[in-house]
Write a protein that holds these residues in place. Structure first.
Motif, PDB file in Angstrom:
ATOM      1  N   GLN A 110       0.851  -1.189   0.000  1.00 62.70           N
ATOM      2  CA  GLN A 110       0.000   0.000   0.000  1.00 62.70           C
ATOM      3  C   GLN A 110       0.890   1.244   0.000  1.00 62.70           C
ATOM      4  N   PRO A 111       0.820   2.073  -1.051  1.00 64.34           N
ATOM      5  CA  PRO A 111       1.665   3.264  -1.083  1.00 64.34           C
ATOM      6  C   PRO A 111       1.504   4.103   0.186  1.00 64.34           C
ATOM      7  N   GLY A 112       2.628   4.590   0.683  1.00 67.83           N
ATOM      8  CA  GLY A 112       2.622   5.388   1.892  1.00 67.83           C
ATOM      9  C   GLY A 112       2.979   4.604   3.141  1.00 67.83           C
ATOM     10  N   HIS A 113       2.825   3.283   3.107  1.00 66.38           N
ATOM     11  CA  HIS A 113       3.225   2.459   4.244  1.00 66.38           C
ATOM     12  C   HIS A 113       4.738   2.289   4.208  1.00 66.38           C
ATOM     13  N   PRO A 114       5.415   2.315   5.350  1.00 60.08           N
ATOM     14  CA  PRO A 114       6.875   2.204   5.338  1.00 60.08           C
ATOM     15  C   PRO A 114       7.398   0.937   4.665  1.00 60.08           C
ATOM     16  N   GLY A 115       6.640  -0.163   4.721  1.00 61.07           N
ATOM     17  CA  GLY A 115       7.082  -1.411   4.109  1.00 61.07           C
ATOM     18  C   GLY A 115       6.836  -1.499   2.624  1.00 61.07           C
ATOM     19  N   ALA A 116       6.150  -0.502   2.043  1.00 58.98           N
ATOM     20  CA  ALA A 116       5.759  -0.575   0.633  1.00 58.98           C
ATOM     21  C   ALA A 116       6.925  -0.375  -0.324  1.00 58.98           C
ATOM     22  N   GLY A 117       7.965   0.336   0.113  1.00 62.75           N
ATOM     23  CA  GLY A 117       9.047   0.628  -0.816  1.00 62.75           C
ATOM     24  C   GLY A 117       8.520   1.414  -1.999  1.00 62.75           C
ATOM     25  N   ARG A 118       8.945   1.029  -3.199  1.00 61.71           N
ATOM     26  CA  ARG A 118       8.504   1.715  -4.424  1.00 61.71           C
ATOM     27  C   ARG A 118       7.345   0.941  -5.063  1.00 61.71           C
ATOM     28  N   SER A 119       6.282   0.776  -4.316  1.00 63.80           N
ATOM     29  CA  SER A 119       5.118   0.032  -4.780  1.00 63.80           C
ATOM     30  C   SER A 119       4.022   0.994  -5.211  1.00 63.80           C
ATOM     31  N   THR A 120       3.216   0.557  -6.177  1.00 62.35           N
ATOM     32  CA  THR A 120       2.099   1.381  -6.646  1.00 62.35           C
ATOM     33  C   THR A 120       0.752   0.849  -6.174  1.00 62.35           C
ATOM     34  N   GLY A 121       0.761  -0.271  -5.442  1.00 61.97           N
ATOM     35  CA  GLY A 121      -0.482  -0.838  -4.944  1.00 61.97           C
ATOM     36  C   GLY A 121      -0.235  -2.176  -4.285  1.00 61.97           C
ATOM     37  N   PRO A 122      -1.225  -2.711  -3.579  1.00 60.52           N
ATOM     38  CA  PRO A 122      -1.057  -3.954  -2.833  1.00 60.52           C
ATOM     39  C   PRO A 122      -0.714  -5.149  -3.726  1.00 60.52           C
ATOM     40  N   HIS A 123       0.407  -5.795  -3.425  1.00 59.01           N
ATOM     41  CA  HIS A 123       0.830  -6.994  -4.149  1.00 59.01           C
ATOM     42  C   HIS A 123       2.077  -7.587  -3.498  1.00 59.01           C
ATOM     43  N   LEU A 124       2.408  -8.796  -3.913  1.00 61.68           N
ATOM     44  CA  LEU A 124       3.677  -9.431  -3.582  1.00 61.68           C
ATOM     45  C   LEU A 124       4.579  -9.293  -4.799  1.00 61.68           C
ATOM     46  N   HIS A 125       5.775  -8.791  -4.600  1.00 57.20           N
ATOM     47  CA  HIS A 125       6.803  -8.730  -5.647  1.00 57.20           C
ATOM     48  C   HIS A 125       7.755  -9.886  -5.338  1.00 57.20           C
ATOM     49  N   TRP A 126       7.874 -10.848  -6.278  1.00 53.79           N
ATOM     50  CA  TRP A 126       8.585 -12.097  -6.018  1.00 53.79           C
ATOM     51  C   TRP A 126       9.697 -12.280  -7.041  1.00 53.79           C
ATOM     52  N   LEU A 127      10.908 -12.462  -6.554  1.00 51.27           N
ATOM     53  CA  LEU A 127      12.063 -12.758  -7.393  1.00 51.27           C
ATOM     54  C   LEU A 127      12.578 -14.136  -7.019  1.00 51.27           C
ATOM     55  N   ARG A 128      12.965 -14.923  -8.018  1.00 49.93           N
ATOM     56  CA  ARG A 128      13.561 -16.242  -7.760  1.00 49.93           C
ATOM     57  C   ARG A 128      14.816 -16.392  -8.594  1.00 49.93           C
ATOM     58  N   GLU A 129      15.868 -16.885  -7.946  1.00 42.58           N
ATOM     59  CA  GLU A 129      17.107 -17.249  -8.635  1.00 42.58           C
ATOM     60  C   GLU A 129      17.345 -18.738  -8.439  1.00 42.58           C
ATOM     61  N   VAL A 130      17.897 -19.373  -9.474  1.00 41.94           N
ATOM     62  CA  VAL A 130      18.372 -20.749  -9.370  1.00 41.94           C
ATOM     63  C   VAL A 130      19.826 -20.723  -9.819  1.00 41.94           C
ATOM     64  N   ASP A 131      20.711 -21.138  -8.932  1.00 43.89           N
ATOM     65  CA  ASP A 131      22.152 -21.106  -9.177  1.00 43.89           C
ATOM     66  C   ASP A 131      22.618 -19.736  -9.656  1.00 43.89           C
ATOM     67  N   GLY A 132      22.085 -18.676  -9.046  1.00 45.47           N
ATOM     68  CA  GLY A 132      22.524 -17.315  -9.327  1.00 45.47           C
ATOM     69  C   GLY A 132      21.909 -16.666 -10.549  1.00 45.47           C
ATOM     70  N   VAL A 133      20.977 -17.347 -11.220  1.00 47.28           N
ATOM     71  CA  VAL A 133      20.330 -16.789 -12.414  1.00 47.28           C
ATOM     72  C   VAL A 133      18.852 -16.587 -12.110  1.00 47.28           C
ATOM     73  N   ARG A 134      18.363 -15.364 -12.327  1.00 42.23           N
ATOM     74  CA  ARG A 134      16.926 -15.119 -12.115  1.00 42.23           C
ATOM     75  C   ARG A 134      16.108 -15.963 -13.076  1.00 42.23           C
ATOM     76  N   ILE A 135      15.003 -16.470 -12.562  1.00 43.60           N
ATOM     77  CA  ILE A 135      14.120 -17.368 -13.310  1.00 43.60           C
ATOM     78  C   ILE A 135      12.777 -16.674 -13.542  1.00 43.60           C
ATOM     79  N   ARG A 136      12.225 -16.889 -14.723  1.00 42.08           N
ATOM     80  CA  ARG A 136      10.894 -16.365 -15.052  1.00 42.08           C
ATOM     81  C   ARG A 136       9.861 -17.299 -14.422  1.00 42.08           C
ATOM     82  N   THR A 137       9.347 -16.934 -13.256  1.00 41.04           N
ATOM     83  CA  THR A 137       8.408 -17.817 -12.565  1.00 41.04           C
ATOM     84  C   THR A 137       7.124 -18.040 -13.349  1.00 41.04           C
ATOM     85  N   GLU A 138       6.760 -17.109 -14.228  1.00 38.54           N
ATOM     86  CA  GLU A 138       5.538 -17.313 -15.008  1.00 38.54           C
ATOM     87  C   GLU A 138       5.708 -18.381 -16.081  1.00 38.54           C
ATOM     88  N   ASP A 139       6.928 -18.823 -16.340  1.00 40.63           N
ATOM     89  CA  ASP A 139       7.143 -19.890 -17.306  1.00 40.63           C
ATOM     90  C   ASP A 139       7.083 -21.274 -16.670  1.00 40.63           C
TER      91      ASP A 139
END
Length: 160
Positions: A110-139
């Motif tokens: 939620q924008p304005g909350h200290p935990g939001a960082g550079r967010s534009t609305g409620p969501h989870l931002h998820w990054l995954r790496e396998v052996d140091g390479v980011r993976i496209r989780t939608e694939d």
């Protein structure tokens, strides 16, 4: 084929990926996905089922990511590292052990909350790496609350 837990109860049918890696790459942010959900939704580590545990690498405030939890686990000879961003709150401290059923925080963004960082609305931002390479989780192939792992790696210079 290997079965992993989806990061939120209800699975991708209830909480689908709403912004994929291509949009993040176009913004210059690298490979990641956004999953829209109400603020305060419990989040869980996306671990393979069957007894695999993870260790928390870092948690707390992290600039544009806002409040975050980053964890890693080893499975079938590969190192996995996930980072969840824009959290309302987080529970585990660094070096904590996570199980698939361990809640690790509440979604935020939620924008304005200290935990939001550079967010534009409620969501989870998820990054995954396998052996140091980011993976496209939608694939990955997703099923119910689980995912069937068939990753397509993407090599980019950017890291977290």
């Amino acid at each position: 084929m290997s079965i992993f837990r989806w990061p939120v109860d209800g699975g991708p049918q209830q909480y689908p990926i709403t912004r994929g890696s291509d949009a993040h790459i176009a913004d210059g942010r690298g490979v990641a996905v956004d999953i829209a959900m109400p603020v305060g939704t419990p989040l869980y580590p996306a671990l393979p089922l069957g007894g695999v545990t993870a260790k928390v690498i870092s948690s707390g405030p992290a600039g544009e990511c806002g409040y975050h939890v980053e964890y890693e686990f080893y499975w079938e000879g590969q190192q996995y590292r996930d980072r969840y961003c824009h959290l309302l709150s987080w529970y585990p401290h660094p070096k904590a052990t996570l199980h698939p059923e361990t809640a690790l925080g509440l979604s935020g963004g939620q924008p304005g909350h200290p935990g939001a960082g550079r967010s534009t609305g409620p969501h989870l931002h998820w990054l995954r790496e396998v052996d140091g390479v980011r993976i496209r989780t939608e694939d990955y192939n997703w099923e119910e609350e689980l995912m069937l792992l068939q990753p397509i790696p993407v090599s980019l210079d950017k890291i977290w």
